[in-house]
Design an enzyme around this catalytic site. Structure first.
Site, short mmCIF file in Angstrom:
data_model
loop_
_atom_site.label_atom_id
_atom_site.label_comp_id
_atom_site.label_asym_id
_atom_site.label_seq_id
_atom_site.Cartn_x
_atom_site.Cartn_y
_atom_site.Cartn_z
N THR A 151 3.79 -8.70 -3.04
CA THR A 151 3.64 -7.26 -3.96
C THR A 151 4.46 -7.53 -5.00
O THR A 151 5.00 -8.71 -5.15
CB THR A 151 4.89 -6.41 -3.20
OG1 THR A 151 4.24 -5.84 -2.01
CG2 THR A 151 5.19 -4.98 -3.94
N ARG A 179 -1.09 5.08 5.48
CA ARG A 179 0.51 4.56 5.38
C ARG A 179 0.63 4.37 4.01
O ARG A 179 0.08 3.71 2.82
CB ARG A 179 0.55 3.40 6.16
CG ARG A 179 1.89 2.54 6.16
CD ARG A 179 2.00 1.64 5.23
NE ARG A 179 3.57 0.98 5.20
CZ ARG A 179 3.99 0.04 4.41
NH1 ARG A 179 3.28 -0.24 3.31
NH2 ARG A 179 5.20 -0.44 4.47
N THR A 201 10.90 -5.46 -2.71
CA THR A 201 9.79 -5.93 -2.03
C THR A 201 10.32 -6.36 -0.65
O THR A 201 11.27 -6.42 -0.39
CB THR A 201 9.12 -7.27 -2.59
OG1 THR A 201 8.24 -7.78 -1.70
CG2 THR A 201 10.18 -8.26 -3.03
N GLY A 202 9.02 -6.34 0.58
CA GLY A 202 9.66 -6.69 1.91
C GLY A 202 8.81 -5.63 2.89
O GLY A 202 8.10 -4.97 2.31
N GLY A 204 8.30 -2.33 4.06
CA GLY A 204 8.68 -0.88 3.38
C GLY A 204 9.27 -0.05 4.34
O GLY A 204 10.29 0.84 3.92
N1 ASP Z 1 7.03 -3.51 0.38
C1 ASP Z 1 5.68 -3.26 0.67
C2 ASP Z 1 5.27 -2.28 1.43
O1 ASP Z 1 5.71 -2.08 2.46
C3 ASP Z 1 5.29 -4.66 0.84
C4 ASP Z 1 5.79 -5.93 0.07
O2 ASP Z 1 6.70 -5.85 -0.68
O3 ASP Z 1 5.37 -7.07 0.59
O4 ASP Z 1 4.32 -1.49 1.35
#
Ligand code: ASP
Length: 280
Positions: A151, A179, A201-202, A204
């Site tokens: 992301t 989603r 990020t991470g 979600g």
């Molecule tokens: N946070 C993003 C999501 O859950 C994914 C990511 O940051 O890698 O859509």
């Protein structure tokens, strides 16, 4: 006020790839060039994120991961701190640069968050570049059976001390169609006010449940230290919910902070008066 920008390329167990570093350098440089020319923070974060959306090595725009149905659905948002204006789009298909769609929504001012076909109709009415959704399903993604995160997001402080944050993603690989993650949810994945701008990020689902970006703003209000605020939020996340998180933050003085869950890496690019620096 000396302007500054901080950009991230997602948290995860990412290999350090030269291509990703180059993309990050390009995005950071372009965002910083706008700030150095006196442009608003909002323009800078939009530009940095749009460049990473066009780079297939990141999970946003043309590099987005696939849903379990083999399709691409993207989420993006941006927010301006001193006006609290925001624009967010979720689960959109066939849009080359979702962050530009979020910006058009912010400028329009009527709504903050549009999803799916309604967002696409809005894109059409604004003359934004629409593409065949199938073209976003790149050959590289079809082959990618590894967990892929990347992301993208950016936070900036401009010459007037105004702040902005932007985040764009294809979401989690193999997600259920429809989603929507944290990235376009104001206060969860993206947030800016007069004092701080944050992009997360991470995982979600866990980021939304901890309202992570806003948590950074609250912690900043106590400590007045972006590094401390970033660390506090990620510590809280680790104690309360499963998964991983990473985030970047900038304050109204252009001071930067970032943090990510233990054992993770997060590519970032920093642009300020000292130059452009890319690293993990
Ligand atoms: N946070 C993003 C999501 O859950 C994914 C990511 O940051 O890698 O859509």
């Amino acid at each position: 006020m000396t302007p500054a920008i901080l950009v991230h390329g997602g948290v995860g167990p990412h290999p350090s790839e030269a291509r990703r570093r180059q993309g990050m350098a390009r995005a950071t440089e372009a965002g910083y060039a706008l700030l150095a020319a006196g442009k608003p923070a909002l323009d800078a974060v939009e530009m940095a994120v749009a460049i990473l959306e066009d780079d297939p090595t990141f999970n946003a725009g043309c590099g987005s991961v696939l849903t379990e149905a083999g399709t691409v659905e993207t989420d993006a948002a941006l927010m301006e701190g001193h006006t609290l204006r925001a624009g967010a789009v979720g689960s959109v298909t066939g849009i080359q640069n979702p962050i530009r769609l979020a910006r058009a929504l912010l400028e329009d001012g009527r709504h903050v968050f549009l999803v799916g076909s309604g967002a696409e109709t809005f894109a059409k009415s604004r003359g934004l570049t629409q593409i065949d959704p199938a073209s976003l399903v790149t050959a590289a993604q079809k082959k990618d059976w590894l967990d892929h995160r990347g992301t993208v997001g950016a936070v900036a402080c401009d010459a007037f001390g105004h702040l902005a944050a932007a985040t764009s993603t294809g979401g989690l690989r193999g997600k259920h169609p429809g989603r929507i993650g944290d990235s376009p949810v104001i206060g969860a994945g993206t947030y800016a006010d007069r004092r701080v701008a944050v992009s997360c990020t991470g995982d979600g689902e866990s980021i939304m449940r901890t309202v992570l970006a806003h948590r950074v703003a609250v912690s900043y209000g106590i400590h007045l230290d972006p590094l401390q605020a970033a660390a506090d939020a990620v510590d809280f996340f680790g104690l309360e919910v499963p998964g991983i998180a990473g985030l970047i933050v900038i304050d109204l003085c252009g001071r930067m902070g970032f943090a990510s869950s233990p054992g993770t890496t997060m590519l970032s690019g920093r642009g300020d008066a000292t130059g452009i620096h890319v690293g993990y």
